[in-house]
Motif scaffolding. Structure first.
Motif, PDB file in Angstrom:
ATOM      1  N   PRO A 155       0.031  -4.394  -5.466  1.00 48.20           N
ATOM      2  CA  PRO A 155       0.788  -5.395  -6.217  1.00 48.20           C
ATOM      3  C   PRO A 155       1.218  -6.545  -5.307  1.00 48.20           C
ATOM      4  O   PRO A 155       1.814  -6.321  -4.252  1.00 48.20           O
ATOM      5  CB  PRO A 155       1.998  -4.605  -6.725  1.00 48.20           C
ATOM      6  CG  PRO A 155       2.185  -3.520  -5.707  1.00 48.20           C
ATOM      7  CD  PRO A 155       0.807  -3.170  -5.209  1.00 48.20           C
ATOM      8  N   LEU A 156       0.907  -7.782  -5.719  1.00 49.07           N
ATOM      9  CA  LEU A 156       1.200  -8.953  -4.897  1.00 49.07           C
ATOM     10  C   LEU A 156       2.028  -9.962  -5.690  1.00 49.07           C
ATOM     11  O   LEU A 156       1.817 -10.149  -6.887  1.00 49.07           O
ATOM     12  CB  LEU A 156      -0.092  -9.617  -4.429  1.00 49.07           C
ATOM     13  CG  LEU A 156      -1.125  -8.731  -3.721  1.00 49.07           C
ATOM     14  CD1 LEU A 156      -2.356  -9.548  -3.351  1.00 49.07           C
ATOM     15  CD2 LEU A 156      -0.529  -8.067  -2.477  1.00 49.07           C
ATOM     16  N   VAL A 157       2.956 -10.637  -4.995  1.00 47.71           N
ATOM     17  CA  VAL A 157       3.804 -11.665  -5.605  1.00 47.71           C
ATOM     18  C   VAL A 157       3.970 -12.819  -4.619  1.00 47.71           C
ATOM     19  O   VAL A 157       3.789 -12.633  -3.414  1.00 47.71           O
ATOM     20  CB  VAL A 157       5.191 -11.103  -5.987  1.00 47.71           C
ATOM     21  CG1 VAL A 157       5.070  -9.936  -6.967  1.00 47.71           C
ATOM     22  CG2 VAL A 157       5.977 -10.687  -4.743  1.00 47.71           C
ATOM     23  N   PRO A 158       4.353 -14.020  -5.086  1.00 51.14           N
ATOM     24  CA  PRO A 158       4.643 -15.122  -4.159  1.00 51.14           C
ATOM     25  C   PRO A 158       6.013 -14.911  -3.493  1.00 51.14           C
ATOM     26  O   PRO A 158       6.968 -14.502  -4.157  1.00 51.14           O
ATOM     27  CB  PRO A 158       4.666 -16.361  -5.056  1.00 51.14           C
ATOM     28  CG  PRO A 158       4.105 -15.927  -6.372  1.00 51.14           C
ATOM     29  CD  PRO A 158       4.366 -14.462  -6.482  1.00 51.14           C
ATOM     30  N   LEU A 159       6.106 -15.206  -2.219  1.00 44.61           N
ATOM     31  CA  LEU A 159       7.378 -15.087  -1.511  1.00 44.61           C
ATOM     32  C   LEU A 159       8.445 -15.975  -2.135  1.00 44.61           C
ATOM     33  O   LEU A 159       9.619 -15.595  -2.203  1.00 44.61           O
ATOM     34  CB  LEU A 159       7.204 -15.455  -0.032  1.00 44.61           C
ATOM     35  CG  LEU A 159       8.489 -15.452   0.805  1.00 44.61           C
ATOM     36  CD1 LEU A 159       9.093 -14.057   0.868  1.00 44.61           C
ATOM     37  CD2 LEU A 159       8.227 -16.000   2.198  1.00 44.61           C
ATOM     38  N   ASN A 212       0.845  -1.200   0.000  1.00 48.33           N
ATOM     39  CA  ASN A 212       0.000   0.000   0.000  1.00 48.33           C
ATOM     40  C   ASN A 212       0.880   1.251   0.000  1.00 48.33           C
ATOM     41  O   ASN A 212       1.613   1.507   0.959  1.00 48.33           O
ATOM     42  CB  ASN A 212      -0.916  -0.008   1.230  1.00 48.33           C
ATOM     43  CG  ASN A 212      -1.944   1.103   1.188  1.00 48.33           C
ATOM     44  OD1 ASN A 212      -1.828   2.042   0.411  1.00 48.33           O
ATOM     45  ND2 ASN A 212      -2.963   0.997   2.035  1.00 48.33           N
ATOM     46  N   ARG A 213       0.793   2.058  -1.056  1.00 45.44           N
ATOM     47  CA  ARG A 213       1.687   3.193  -1.218  1.00 45.44           C
ATOM     48  C   ARG A 213       1.626   4.161  -0.035  1.00 45.44           C
ATOM     49  O   ARG A 213       2.654   4.694   0.396  1.00 45.44           O
ATOM     50  CB  ARG A 213       1.337   3.942  -2.514  1.00 45.44           C
ATOM     51  CG  ARG A 213       2.278   5.073  -2.882  1.00 45.44           C
ATOM     52  CD  ARG A 213       3.632   4.543  -3.288  1.00 45.44           C
ATOM     53  NE  ARG A 213       4.651   4.784  -2.284  1.00 45.44           N
ATOM     54  CZ  ARG A 213       5.913   4.376  -2.384  1.00 45.44           C
ATOM     55  NH1 ARG A 213       6.295   3.672  -3.447  1.00 45.44           N
ATOM     56  NH2 ARG A 213       6.788   4.620  -1.456  1.00 45.44           N
ATOM     57  N   LYS A 214       0.437   4.404   0.487  1.00 44.49           N
ATOM     58  CA  LYS A 214       0.308   5.351   1.596  1.00 44.49           C
ATOM     59  C   LYS A 214       1.058   4.846   2.826  1.00 44.49           C
ATOM     60  O   LYS A 214       1.763   5.619   3.496  1.00 44.49           O
ATOM     61  CB  LYS A 214      -1.163   5.586   1.931  1.00 44.49           C
ATOM     62  CG  LYS A 214      -1.375   6.655   3.002  1.00 44.49           C
ATOM     63  CD  LYS A 214      -2.852   6.974   3.208  1.00 44.49           C
ATOM     64  CE  LYS A 214      -3.029   8.058   4.275  1.00 44.49           C
ATOM     65  NZ  LYS A 214      -4.459   8.392   4.483  1.00 44.49           N
ATOM     66  N   SER A 272       1.311 -13.127  -1.997  1.00 39.06           N
ATOM     67  CA  SER A 272       0.140 -13.936  -2.325  1.00 39.06           C
ATOM     68  C   SER A 272       0.638 -15.268  -2.881  1.00 39.06           C
ATOM     69  O   SER A 272       1.824 -15.596  -2.758  1.00 39.06           O
ATOM     70  CB  SER A 272      -0.744 -13.199  -3.337  1.00 39.06           C
ATOM     71  OG  SER A 272      -1.907 -13.951  -3.630  1.00 39.06           O
ATOM     72  N   ASP A 273      -0.256 -16.052  -3.503  1.00 41.68           N
ATOM     73  CA  ASP A 273       0.158 -17.330  -4.096  1.00 41.68           C
ATOM     74  C   ASP A 273       0.400 -17.224  -5.597  1.00 41.68           C
ATOM     75  O   ASP A 273       0.769 -18.193  -6.240  1.00 41.68           O
ATOM     76  CB  ASP A 273      -0.870 -18.421  -3.793  1.00 41.68           C
ATOM     77  CG  ASP A 273      -2.281 -18.035  -4.218  1.00 41.68           C
ATOM     78  OD1 ASP A 273      -2.465 -16.916  -4.750  1.00 41.68           O
ATOM     79  OD2 ASP A 273      -3.189 -18.847  -4.012  1.00 41.68           O
ATOM     80  N   HIS A 274       0.190 -16.032  -6.164  1.00 37.87           N
ATOM     81  CA  HIS A 274       0.530 -15.791  -7.567  1.00 37.87           C
ATOM     82  C   HIS A 274       0.682 -14.281  -7.777  1.00 37.87           C
ATOM     83  O   HIS A 274       0.239 -13.486  -6.956  1.00 37.87           O
ATOM     84  CB  HIS A 274      -0.542 -16.366  -8.511  1.00 37.87           C
ATOM     85  CG  HIS A 274      -1.880 -15.706  -8.402  1.00 37.87           C
ATOM     86  ND1 HIS A 274      -2.726 -15.899  -7.330  1.00 37.87           N
ATOM     87  CD2 HIS A 274      -2.519 -14.837  -9.243  1.00 37.87           C
ATOM     88  CE1 HIS A 274      -3.838 -15.186  -7.500  1.00 37.87           C
ATOM     89  NE2 HIS A 274      -3.734 -14.535  -8.649  1.00 37.87           N
ATOM     90  N   ARG A 275       1.324 -13.911  -8.850  1.00 38.90           N
ATOM     91  CA  ARG A 275       1.570 -12.502  -9.131  1.00 38.90           C
ATOM     92  C   ARG A 275       0.296 -11.863  -9.697  1.00 38.90           C
ATOM     93  O   ARG A 275      -0.210 -12.288 -10.730  1.00 38.90           O
ATOM     94  CB  ARG A 275       2.719 -12.366 -10.139  1.00 38.90           C
ATOM     95  CG  ARG A 275       3.099 -10.918 -10.471  1.00 38.90           C
ATOM     96  CD  ARG A 275       4.235 -10.893 -11.478  1.00 38.90           C
ATOM     97  NE  ARG A 275       5.462 -11.398 -10.907  1.00 38.90           N
ATOM     98  CZ  ARG A 275       6.361 -10.656 -10.258  1.00 38.90           C
ATOM     99  NH1 ARG A 275       6.144  -9.349 -10.117  1.00 38.90           N
ATOM    100  NH2 ARG A 275       7.451 -11.197  -9.756  1.00 38.90           N
ATOM    101  N   HIS A 276      -0.205 -10.838  -9.034  1.00 35.97           N
ATOM    102  CA  HIS A 276      -1.391 -10.136  -9.516  1.00 35.97           C
ATOM    103  C   HIS A 276      -1.555  -8.824  -8.768  1.00 35.97           C
ATOM    104  O   HIS A 276      -0.797  -8.519  -7.834  1.00 35.97           O
ATOM    105  CB  HIS A 276      -2.655 -10.998  -9.356  1.00 35.97           C
ATOM    106  CG  HIS A 276      -3.016 -11.310  -7.933  1.00 35.97           C
ATOM    107  ND1 HIS A 276      -4.162 -10.863  -7.327  1.00 35.97           N
ATOM    108  CD2 HIS A 276      -2.376 -12.044  -6.982  1.00 35.97           C
ATOM    109  CE1 HIS A 276      -4.228 -11.299  -6.086  1.00 35.97           C
ATOM    110  NE2 HIS A 276      -3.157 -12.012  -5.851  1.00 35.97           N
TER     111      HIS A 276
END
Length: 264
Positions: A154-158, A95-97, A120-124
């Motif tokens: 923006p979410l990606v898998p660890l 979250n940018r803020k 997350s469990d996938h990039r989205h």
């Protein structure tokens, strides 16, 4: 009467500030009128009971030369406190803020790396509601009002993130992602299986059903068979539990091995 209340409130806040400085609490930047910032002014730091229990009961059991992951770091309240107990802290916040202040607060400690993504469990990209006055409540399931904002996260898998660990082990992972905990765990399956860190996770009562939740089930599949809940009221401490009941857990510990917690 209003002037009396104002003078009293000012005196109480100044007294609290002196007390927090003497206790060595980090002087974090926060947003005025936001829930987390208000709690920091009152208690010295947000989620002080959870942090107190971790610092006195769990962290002494973990090697100091290990790594901690703060997933859902928000403005850095936990990451800055964690940095005193680990060799390095990786803080994730999409979250940018919140990220603007996280990057400022991370400068208080030289051993924090900020990642401007969520997990997350996938990039989205997740469209989420950012409630007015409660930045930490931002999430896809947050109940919105006319004054709230919608933000893109923006979410990606660890497992796809290069943490540059330098051979060091990850010993503790904190997850607070407003209902997205199961996805985070699934996207971190390889990392969690390799390092077997203790997981400290927020669990919302709405996700609990039949003694478990999607996040707890995901962790169980990876061998996290031991669970510890914070005692409600009284001294902040953890105790072993066999399953989750339908209540909010601000911090539920999960481990692949038994943890012994002594009474304080």
């Amino acid at each position: 009467m209003r002037l009396i209340y104002r003078a009293l409130f000012k005196q109480l806040m100044q007294s609290a500030a002196r007390s927090h400085r003497l206790a060595g609490r980090p002087a974090l930047a926060g947003y005025a009128f936001d829930h987390i910032t208000l709690k920091m002014h009152i208690d010295g730091r947000f989620a002080y009971r959870e942090l107190d229990a971790l610092e006195h009961q769990l962290f002494p059991k973990l090697a100091a030369d290990t790594v901690c992951l703060d997933i859902g770091a928000n403005i850095g309240n936990h990451a800055v406190n964690f940095a005193d107990h680990f060799h390095h802290v990786h803080a994730f916040e999409p979250n940018r803020k919140a990220l603007d202040l996280l990057e400022i607060n991370a400068r208080l400690r030289p051993n924090i790396t900020v990642h401007s993504v969520g997990l997350s469990d996938h990039r989205h990209t997740l469209s989420a509601v950012q409630p007015e006055g409660n930045l930490g409540g931002t999430g896809a399931s947050a109940s919105g009002s006319a004054s709230d904002q919608r933000v893109e996260l923006p979410l990606v898998p660890l497992d796809g993130v290069d943490l540059a660990l330098g051979g060091r082990a990850i010993s503790f992972v904190k997850i607070d992602v407003e209902g997205f905990e199961a996805e985070v765990i699934r996207g971190a399956a390889q990392t969690l299986t390799t390092h077997r860190p203790v997981i400290g996770m927020e669990v919302d009562r709405r996700s609990v059903n039949g003694g478990s939740s999607p996040a707890l089930a995901a962790a169980l599949e990876l061998g996290y068979t031991h669970m510890y809940a914070m005692r409600r009221g009284g001294r902040a401490r953890f105790r072993a539990v066999s399953n989750a009941v339908e209540r909010n857990y601000p911090m539920l510990l999960l481990s692949t091995v038994p943890l012994e917690f002594e009474e304080r």
